[in-house]
Motif scaffolding. Structure first.
Motif, short mmCIF file in Angstrom:
data_model
loop_
_atom_site.label_atom_id
_atom_site.label_comp_id
_atom_site.label_asym_id
_atom_site.label_seq_id
_atom_site.Cartn_x
_atom_site.Cartn_y
_atom_site.Cartn_z
N GLU A 278 -113.55 34.15 -67.48
CA GLU A 278 -114.81 33.99 -66.75
C GLU A 278 -115.96 33.70 -67.72
O GLU A 278 -115.90 34.09 -68.89
CB GLU A 278 -115.17 35.29 -66.02
CG GLU A 278 -114.19 35.67 -64.95
CD GLU A 278 -114.46 37.07 -64.41
OE1 GLU A 278 -114.91 37.93 -65.21
OE2 GLU A 278 -114.22 37.30 -63.23
N GLU A 279 -116.97 33.07 -67.16
CA GLU A 279 -118.22 32.98 -67.91
C GLU A 279 -118.84 34.38 -67.86
O GLU A 279 -118.90 34.97 -66.79
CB GLU A 279 -119.12 31.97 -67.20
CG GLU A 279 -120.27 31.53 -68.04
CD GLU A 279 -121.15 30.57 -67.28
OE1 GLU A 279 -122.35 30.53 -67.58
OE2 GLU A 279 -120.66 29.85 -66.38
N PRO A 280 -119.26 34.90 -68.98
CA PRO A 280 -119.79 36.26 -68.94
C PRO A 280 -121.10 36.31 -68.16
O PRO A 280 -121.90 35.40 -68.25
CB PRO A 280 -120.01 36.61 -70.41
CG PRO A 280 -120.15 35.31 -71.10
CD PRO A 280 -119.37 34.30 -70.32
N ASP A 281 -121.28 37.36 -67.37
CA ASP A 281 -122.58 37.50 -66.73
C ASP A 281 -123.51 38.23 -67.70
O ASP A 281 -123.10 38.66 -68.78
CB ASP A 281 -122.48 38.21 -65.38
CG ASP A 281 -121.84 39.57 -65.48
OD1 ASP A 281 -121.80 40.12 -66.61
OD2 ASP A 281 -121.38 40.09 -64.46
N LEU A 282 -124.74 38.35 -67.29
CA LEU A 282 -125.75 38.90 -68.18
C LEU A 282 -125.39 40.32 -68.61
O LEU A 282 -125.66 40.75 -69.72
CB LEU A 282 -127.10 38.89 -67.46
CG LEU A 282 -128.33 38.87 -68.34
CD1 LEU A 282 -128.22 37.84 -69.44
CD2 LEU A 282 -129.54 38.60 -67.50
#
Lengths: 291, 264
Positions: A278-282
């Motif tokens: 996944e694209e990392p979230d904040l």
């Protein structure tokens, strides 16, 4: 022009730390996020900006004017929603709104009606009969009723249900489109992520990093979660680019930065149950800075 | 004037209760006089008191067989009541915003702290004037009622003028306390402590008649009702001192309140 500008802004409460050498520049028209855990100094910064408390050293200007010297003048164009809302208990909502409006030398009655409608406020209730969430709604209307050029929000969504949060964020976006600059402090990253153009991360009173939201989100980290049939041997993912490795039973999560092929090869050698990239979230990035 | 008006509105109940209280106190003390007058024994009863104790009750060089003399004695208790009111009002009107955590609301508005202090003190002053007028009217009517319809209005006016100055002094002591103390919840306590300390000092001075120069340190001695009853005039030195104290306390209020962090 910078709407908010601080230079080495420092505040100590006696000996205890508030903020240390905070430098931030909020440009006209931005939605600027200010994130950090509780006690990091977010509210302290805001209170210095509003000259509720005074800086120990450093300077702060809003609209290019010193916040202490020109406090009353600057505040004509500031709308503020505090983190915790307290109002005069015995007043009715509409009286409080009118009282607040009476400080600004313009007619706010139309805007009050509009906002009260949007936030579905009950204007005839007494303040002490309101739930915390409803008081917060009053706070939102108070913060916006004079159509300020700068909106300062300190942990705005606490106490609001998700539906109201959405309404509130739409309202803020609308104000922003009309030209208002927004400064939003929060420890809830998703709300900053949803709303902000730029973000400053504060930790233990110091600014750790300031980035454009797009840069932050696009940093080439991947968040990888691997679940395998057999236990993954310890040290299996000991390689360049891996950080924040956590193993629980047969599942392992980590952040990866670098050539993705090197890690997919490793993963391919495992007998997998599931795999997430996944694209990392904040939240993840945030944790990363806080390690 | 929005802060001024809000303060008056928020405090209207309290001022009504205080007014009723002062009126009852006035009526009750003059009623006692009626009782003594009937039996003609006021002087005898108090003559039996030890001298020090009699002075502690406010009996000095004043003839308590006359309505005015009796009132001059009772005046001390009215003075204590309005002093408590003024101290708590002066302290509370400033400290409440911080205590009730509404300071963050108020001071995010485009208004300077000095302007807030000014409007709040004007509101307090208005309430003090109301209480003074209520006491004045009830005193004149009560004394008249027990003085065969004749009221020594001039003496009572002078006493109330003195009372007014004492009220202002305690109000600004209260506001200075609220401006200075670190924790707003202690502002009222600090102001009342000063009020009671100066009151007991004045009692002590009455009883012992020692160290007479200490009278400059207690506003309760500035406008002595007994002297007014006998001579129908003030000691003007005390007016000068009062003005000095008021200016000093006001300066402290404005300077300290503007310089410190608000407690939020």
């Amino acid at each position: 022009m910078n709407v908010i500008e601080t230079k080495k802004l420092t505040k100590y409460y006696g000996k205890s730390r508030g903020i240390i050498e905070v430098d931030i520049n909020v440009e006209d028209g931005e939605i600027y996020g200010f994130i950090g855990p509780n006690g990091a100094g977010k509210s302290t910064t805001i209170r210095v900006l509003l000259s509720l408390i005074y800086a120990t050293s450093g300077t702060a200007t809003i609209f290019g004017k010193d916040v202490v010297k020109f406090g009353p003048e600057i505040k004509k164009e500031i709308g503020y929603l505090p983190g915790e809302v307290f109002y005069y208990d015995t007043m009715r909502v509409k009286d409080l709104l009118n009282y607040s409006a009476s400080f600004y030398k313009k007619d706010c009655s139309k805007r009050i009606k509009e906002l009260a409608g949007i936030m579905s406020l009950e204007l005839d209730k007494r303040i002490d009969d309101l739930s915390y969430g409803n008081k917060k709604k009053v706070g939102i209307v108070l913060g916006l009723l004079h159509e300020p050029k700068l909106i300062i929000l300190d942990e705005p969504t606490g106490g609001l249900d998700p539906l109201m949060q959405q309404t509130f964020f739409n309202l803020v976006r609308e104000e922003n489109k009309k030209g208002a600059t927004v400064f939003l402090s929060s420890h809830i990253l998703s709300e900053v992520q949803r709303l902000c153009d730029k973000v400053a991360i504060i930790k233990e009173g110091k600014i750790v990093k300031i980035e454009k939201m797009s840069d932050l989100a696009q940093s080439n980290y991947s968040k990888i979660k691997v679940e395998s049939k057999a236990a993954i041997p310890e040290g299996y993912f000991d390689m360049a680019g891996v950080s924040g490795l956590k193993t629980e039973n047969h599942s392992t999560t980590f952040m990866f930065k670098g050539d993705i092929n090197s890690v997919t090869k490793k993963i391919a050698a495992l007998d997998l149950v599931s795999l997430f990239v996944e694209e990392p979230d904040l939240e993840d990035i945030f944790l990363h800075y806080y390690q | 004037m929005n802060i001024y008006l809000r303060e008056l509105k928020a405090r209207r109940k309290s001022i009504i209760f205080w007014s009723i209280g002062l009126f009852l106190m006035d009526a009750a003390s003059m009623n006692k006089f009626a009782g003594f007058e009937k039996s003609g024994q006021a002087t005898q009863v108090f003559a039996a008191f030890p001298k020090g104790l009699a002075r502690a009750f406010g009996l000095g060089n004043v003839d308590i067989n006359t309505a005015l003399g009796w009132f001059a004695m009772a005046f001390m208790y009215l003075l204590v009541l309005v002093a408590i009111h003024a101290s708590l009002l002066g302290a509370g009107i400033l400290a409440e915003e911080e205590q009730d955590k509404t300071a963050e609301f108020l001071y995010a508005k485009p208004i300077s702290r000095a302007k807030v202090v000014t409007e709040k003190l004007l509101a307090a002053l208005t309430l003090i004037i109301i209480l003074n007028i209520v006491t004045l009217l009830s005193s004149i009517s009560m004394v008249a009622a027990f003085n065969k319809g004749v009221s020594p209005t001039q003496e009572i006016l002078l006493m109330m003028a003195g009372m007014f100055v004492v009220q202002i002094i305690f109000m600004v002591i209260g506001s200075a306390a609220a401006a200075i103390v670190r924790k707003p919840k202690y502002a009222g306590a600090a102001a009342s402590a000063i009020m009671f300390a100066t009151f007991f000092l004045s009692l002590w001075l009455d009883i012992t008649e020692k160290l007479p120069w200490l009278k400059y340190f207690t506003p309760f001695k500035y406008f002595d009702a007994k002297i007014i009853a006998n001579h129908a005039k003030f000691d003007y030195a005390f007016i000068v001192i009062s003005i000095g104290v008021i200016i000093a306390m006001l300066t402290m209020t404005y300077v300290s309140y503007n310089a410190r962090d608000l407690k939020i």
